[in-house]
Design a protein around this motif. Structure first.
Motif, short mmCIF file in Angstrom:
data_model
loop_
_atom_site.label_atom_id
_atom_site.label_comp_id
_atom_site.label_asym_id
_atom_site.label_seq_id
_atom_site.Cartn_x
_atom_site.Cartn_y
_atom_site.Cartn_z
N MET A 149 -0.49 12.02 33.35
CA MET A 149 -0.59 10.57 33.50
C MET A 149 -0.94 10.26 34.95
N LEU A 150 -1.73 9.21 35.12
CA LEU A 150 -2.04 8.73 36.46
C LEU A 150 -1.48 7.32 36.56
N ILE A 151 -0.60 7.12 37.54
CA ILE A 151 0.08 5.84 37.64
C ILE A 151 -0.45 5.09 38.87
N ASP A 152 -1.02 3.94 38.63
CA ASP A 152 -1.59 3.15 39.72
C ASP A 152 -0.51 2.19 40.23
N THR A 153 0.06 2.52 41.38
CA THR A 153 1.17 1.69 41.87
C THR A 153 0.69 0.32 42.32
N ASN A 154 -0.62 0.17 42.57
CA ASN A 154 -1.13 -1.15 42.93
C ASN A 154 -1.02 -2.11 41.75
N GLN A 155 -1.11 -1.57 40.55
CA GLN A 155 -1.04 -2.40 39.35
C GLN A 155 0.40 -2.61 38.88
N CYS A 156 1.30 -1.76 39.35
CA CYS A 156 2.69 -1.81 38.87
C CYS A 156 3.43 -2.93 39.60
N LYS A 157 4.01 -3.85 38.82
CA LYS A 157 4.64 -5.02 39.43
C LYS A 157 6.13 -4.79 39.69
N PRO A 158 6.58 -5.13 40.91
CA PRO A 158 8.02 -5.04 41.18
C PRO A 158 8.77 -5.95 40.22
N GLY A 159 9.88 -5.47 39.72
CA GLY A 159 10.67 -6.31 38.81
C GLY A 159 10.27 -6.15 37.36
N CYS A 160 9.06 -5.66 37.10
CA CYS A 160 8.65 -5.44 35.72
C CYS A 160 9.30 -4.16 35.22
N ASN A 161 9.83 -4.21 34.01
CA ASN A 161 10.56 -3.07 33.46
C ASN A 161 10.03 -2.70 32.08
N ASP A 162 8.82 -3.14 31.78
CA ASP A 162 8.32 -3.02 30.41
C ASP A 162 8.21 -1.57 29.94
N CYS A 163 7.78 -0.68 30.84
CA CYS A 163 7.64 0.72 30.43
C CYS A 163 9.01 1.32 30.10
N VAL A 164 10.02 0.94 30.88
CA VAL A 164 11.36 1.47 30.66
C VAL A 164 11.89 0.99 29.31
N THR A 165 11.72 -0.30 29.06
CA THR A 165 12.18 -0.85 27.78
C THR A 165 11.47 -0.18 26.61
N ALA A 166 10.16 0.01 26.77
CA ALA A 166 9.40 0.64 25.68
C ALA A 166 9.90 2.05 25.42
N CYS A 167 10.19 2.77 26.49
CA CYS A 167 10.69 4.14 26.34
C CYS A 167 12.03 4.14 25.62
N GLU A 176 1.41 2.74 26.73
CA GLU A 176 0.94 1.71 25.81
C GLU A 176 1.51 0.35 26.18
N ALA A 177 2.77 0.36 26.68
CA ALA A 177 3.46 -0.91 26.88
C ALA A 177 3.08 -1.61 28.18
N CYS A 178 2.58 -0.89 29.15
CA CYS A 178 2.36 -1.50 30.47
C CYS A 178 1.35 -2.65 30.37
N PRO A 179 1.76 -3.86 30.75
CA PRO A 179 0.86 -5.00 30.60
C PRO A 179 -0.32 -4.92 31.57
N ASN A 180 -0.19 -4.09 32.62
CA ASN A 180 -1.25 -4.03 33.62
C ASN A 180 -2.05 -2.74 33.55
N GLN A 181 -1.86 -2.00 32.50
CA GLN A 181 -2.56 -0.70 32.36
C GLN A 181 -2.38 0.17 33.61
N ALA A 182 -1.18 0.15 34.16
CA ALA A 182 -0.95 0.96 35.37
C ALA A 182 -0.78 2.43 35.04
N ILE A 183 -0.49 2.74 33.78
CA ILE A 183 -0.24 4.15 33.41
C ILE A 183 -1.37 4.64 32.52
N VAL A 184 -2.22 5.50 33.10
CA VAL A 184 -3.31 6.07 32.31
C VAL A 184 -2.87 7.43 31.82
N PHE A 185 -2.96 7.63 30.49
CA PHE A 185 -2.57 8.90 29.91
C PHE A 185 -3.80 9.65 29.43
N GLY A 186 -3.79 10.97 29.56
CA GLY A 186 -4.91 11.72 29.00
C GLY A 186 -4.87 13.19 29.37
#
Ligand code: SF4
Ligand code: SF4
Lengths: 165, 238, 396
Positions: free
Chosen positions: B48-66, B192-202
């Motif tokens: 996975m490639l995680i773009d921290t510029n796209q990741c919003k402080p306070g957003c927890n969507d990936c954690v909730t999805a997991c 899949e859950a990240c609203p900002n597509q900060a996590i690219v999987f492949g």
């Protein structure tokens, strides 16, 4: 399996306690198939087996004969009699392949077993005393170790439950 | 000998018999299983490639999805499992703040696998690091060895697990990269859950995949690269 | 010096013996009960968590295992270097080693999340795992020491005594190195991952093993209303003192080298200065009570009684527990450094010092292991002859 049926029929007629009391040590020995009691190891084994039998005893009290809720049932992926004897090897082998090698054999997976055999009433193979897995394992007094980690519920039912939350 | 004795005798006979015949079908089973699917391939390296510029402080969507996907309680007591967590970091010299998700980095040279006494911690051919809970004895040595604190120990009996994600008391667990989804062609729930597509999987090994192209074209780092574990999870913008 | 035993004193001792056994058995039973509860409820009832993954049981287990290796020093000096007064003590040393290994291993095994799967550990063996090596090292040690004991106690086997002694001597070095390596391989954690750990553990094992030996020996002499020959006592006290100084030196070196590397300074400050319980335990518990005071008791002129030496031994043991607590738990309490140069925070204690308060069950488990060692020793000493037999004139 027929032999087991016979045995359970016999057991149904008497309470387990009476069963044990009515048995002399000699007959127990004979029943336990140990004729070579002259040696010490044999004695130890017989003592161990005696203990085993006694420990297993209470489960007979609960379950006179397993009347299983086989869920949807139908044609099993293998011959029924064969499955009775060998399902554990199938599962054990499949689990290593699936987890460690990523070879997922859908036909023989635990999930697929549950899909067919979970009760149509509560979607589970473990929820009740007569659930598919629990019922027989209790009767045979074999510890059922899968469901401490694995879910015994149909996936569809699990999803429903989760989404309801 | 009474009937009773006879039955008792037969009962044991069948039990013993079952164990004996099992060896032969067990061997036969192997060849059957080989015919099913290919399994994990070493040509693939999931990452996975995680773009921290796209990741919003306070957003927890990936954690909730997991948590939702893997049936975790979502609580954060010291004894609760957390497969993925948000870390907020602040550069001490510049004051720049970054927020990012942290989980098992699926190392190429995973210390958890090296130290595990029973081979319960293991790396699949396609780079996914898993705990084989059939083997894990719960010694927690892998938790001591993991530089990313990616692992949790199950401290309590569990019920209601996801049928696709077995978990149980007394064993160690961590992010599986949603292996149960990957094996049917899906991608991890967090990605899949990240609203900002900060996590690219492949597949990092597939030149044409989005992740491989990005890793080639943007500056990305491995967390604690000094340890030379070559994690499959990379970060961009740190 | 010894008085003739009277009937009363024999009866009294007999009762005392059974009382000791009962107490030991009770503690062991309490430990097993704690294990049962941990099995049933999970580790949630312990103080351990996802940050402090190894706790009180590991402090007990590692102390027992390290001391089990060190106590054999006495035997090695006797067998390998042929010193008679040590040779006379080799059987007792071997017994203590087996007892402590058994106690320590029991604690380690029963603390596992799935102790019922211990057979899995025996059948799936990961050759790269230090933990797995240690399982072999420990069980090999027990086997080797049993053989060694046999060569001492059975006359026909005496010729092999030297060979067995050398075997034990080598094996226990490897064993303590292995124990040190468990931590030395954890490169990501600042407290561990140091090449100094294996030698440090070896020297610590000398001091702790000797202390345990001395304490037990004094008790046995007291029980038999005998007094150790002052010349022998003097030598043993001296050796114990040297080991204590040596271990203090190793611990100091470990911390000084850590303090030398700038990225480790935060951690050293924490352990040695401002980490609350950890610096207190380190300075008061380990350094003062566990080293300085015993050294005074061992060397101060005018204090010659064997009881003072026994007290010194007891303090060294307690100091050992204090050091291990600081090392194992303090080492985990300090956060991992994922992003050097950044301030870090999360829901999973990143960048935070983790809290730990051991629960009663952990103590019970640890004490249970201790009492297993105690029971094995007490029963064996009573049933077999482990009393050191010194020849009248020793010249070595
Ligand atoms: S991040 Fe930790 S748990 Fe994941 S593979 Fe690396 S060492 Fe193992
Ligand atoms: S806790 Fe389990 S997975 Fe981790 S090292 Fe121990 S046995 Fe291996």
């Amino acid at each position: 399996m027929n032999l087991l049926r016979d045995q359970s029929a016999a057991l149904r007629t008497r309470s387990p306690l009476a069963y044990l009391q009515g048995m002399s040590r000699g007959s127990l020995r004979r029943a336990l198939h140990i004729d070579l009691l002259a040696t010490v190891p044999a004695r130890v084994t017989s003592a161990l087996l005696l203990v085993l039998v006694c420990v297993a005893q209470p489960s007979y009290a609960v379950e006179a004969q397993p009347k299983l809720d086989i869920g949807k049932g139908g044609q099993c992926v293998e011959d029924t009699q064969w499955m009775r004897k060998n399902h554990m090897h199938l599962l054990k082998h499949g689990r290593d392949d699936a987890l460690r090698l990523g070879i997922r054999d859908e036909k023989h997976s635990l999930k697929t077993c549950i899909e067919c055999h979970a009760s149509t009433k509560d979607d589970s193979v473990t929820a009740r005393a007569d659930s598919f897995c629990v019922g027989c394992h209790k009767y045979e007094a074999v510890k059922l170790d899968c469901f401490e980690c694995h879910s015994g519920t149909r996936k569809s039912a699990w999803l429903q439950q989760r989404n309801a939350k | 000998m009474s009937d009773m004795d006879m039955d008792r005798r037969n009962f044991l006979k069948t039990s013993v018999g079952a164990a004996a015949v099992a060896i032969a079908p067990g061997m036969m089973l192997y060849s059957v299983a080989q015919a099913k699917g290919e399994g994990a391939s070493s040509k693939v390296r999931w990452g996975m490639l995680i773009d921290t510029n796209q990741c919003k402080p306070g957003c927890n969507d990936c954690v909730t999805a997991c948590n939702n996907e893997n049936g975790l309680s979502g609580e954060t007591k010291a004894t609760d499992s957390q497969w993925i967590r948000k870390i907020d970091i602040k550069d001490i010299s510049t004051g720049r703040e970054i927020s990012l998700p942290m989980m098992c980095q699926h190392c190429e040279h995973p210390p958890c696998v090296d130290v595990c006494p029973t081979n319960a911690s293991m790396k699949r051919a396609d780079g996914i690091v898993l705990v084989d809970k059939h083997r894990c004895i719960g010694c927690r040595y892998c938790m001591m060895a993991c530089p990313y604190k990616a692992r949790s120990f199950v401290h309590e009996p569990l019920t209601g697990q996801n049928p696709d994600v077995p978990r149980g008391k007394g064993t160690v667990e961590s992010c599986t990269l949603c292996v149960h989804r990957i094996d049917v062609g899906g991608k991890p729930a967090c990605s899949e859950a990240c609203p900002n597509q900060a996590i690219v999987f492949g597949d990092l090994n597939d030149e044409n995949s989005e992740i491989a192209q990005k890793v080639r074209s943007v500056a990305s780092v491995q967390v604690r690269a000094d340890l030379r574990l070559n994690p499959g999870v990379r970060y961009q913008g740190i | 010096m010894s008085s003739t035993p009277t009937l009363e004193s024999l009866q009294f001792k007999n009762r005392l013996y059974w009382l000791l056994l009962a107490i030991g058995g009770l503690v062991a039973a309490a430990g097993m009960y704690a294990v049962h509860l941990m099995e049933h409820h999970g580790h949630i009832i312990t103080g351990m968590n996802n940050q402090i993954v190894w706790g009180m049981p590991h402090v007990f287990a590692i102390f027992l295992i390290v001391a089990a290796s060190g106590v054999l020093n006495v035997a090695s000096i006797g067998s390998v270097f042929g010193k008679a007064i040590y040779k006379a003590r080799a059987p007792l040393a071997s017994l203590l080693s087996i007892a402590m290994l058994a106690g320590g291993l029991t604690v380690l095994m029963l603390d596992l999340g799935r102790p019922d799967r211990i057979i899995v550990a025996a059948t799936n063996y990961n050759l790269t795992s230090v933990f797995a090596w240690n399982v072999l090292l420990y069980s090999g040690m027990v086997g080797l020491v049993v053989v060694y004991l046999w060569t001492m106690m059975e006359r026909r086997m005496n010729p092999y005594n030297k060979a067995a002694g050398i075997g034990v001597f080598v094996w226990r070095f490897v064993l303590t190195t292995g124990t040190g390596l468990i931590f030395a391989f954890l490169t990501a954690r600042q407290a561990y991952g140091s090449a100094l750990l294996p030698p440090m553990f070896i020297v610590l094992s000398f001091a702790w093993g000797m202390a345990v030996f001395h304490l037990v020996q004094t008790s046995i002499y007291m029980w038999n209303e005998k007094v150790i020959d002052p010349a022998i006592l003097q030598r043993k006290k001296h050796l114990l003192g040297v080991f204590v100084l040596g271990s203090l030196y190793m611990v100091a070196t470990y911390h000084l080298t850590n303090a030398y590397f700038s990225q480790q300074q935060g951690f050293e400050r924490f352990i040695l200065l401002d980490g609350g319980i950890y610096p207190s335990l380190f300075w008061w518990g380990y350094v003062l009570l566990g080293n300085v005071l015993p050294l005074v008791l061992l060397y101060a002129p005018g204090i010659q009684r064997d009881r003072w030496a026994a007290l010194a031994a007891l303090l060294i043991i307690l100091g050992g527990f204090a050091l291990l607590y600081v090392f194992i738990i303090g080492g985990q309490a300090w956060p991992l450094n994922l992003f050097p140069g950044y301030e870090v925070s999360s829901t999973f204690a990143d960048g935070q010092i983790s809290a730990y308060s051991p629960s009663i069950y952990e103590f019970l488990l640890g004490l249970g292991g201790l009492s297993i060692a105690f029971l094995i020793t007490t029963v064996s000493v009573r049933v077999l002859n482990f009393m050191p037999q010194d020849k009248p004139y020793i010249a070595d």
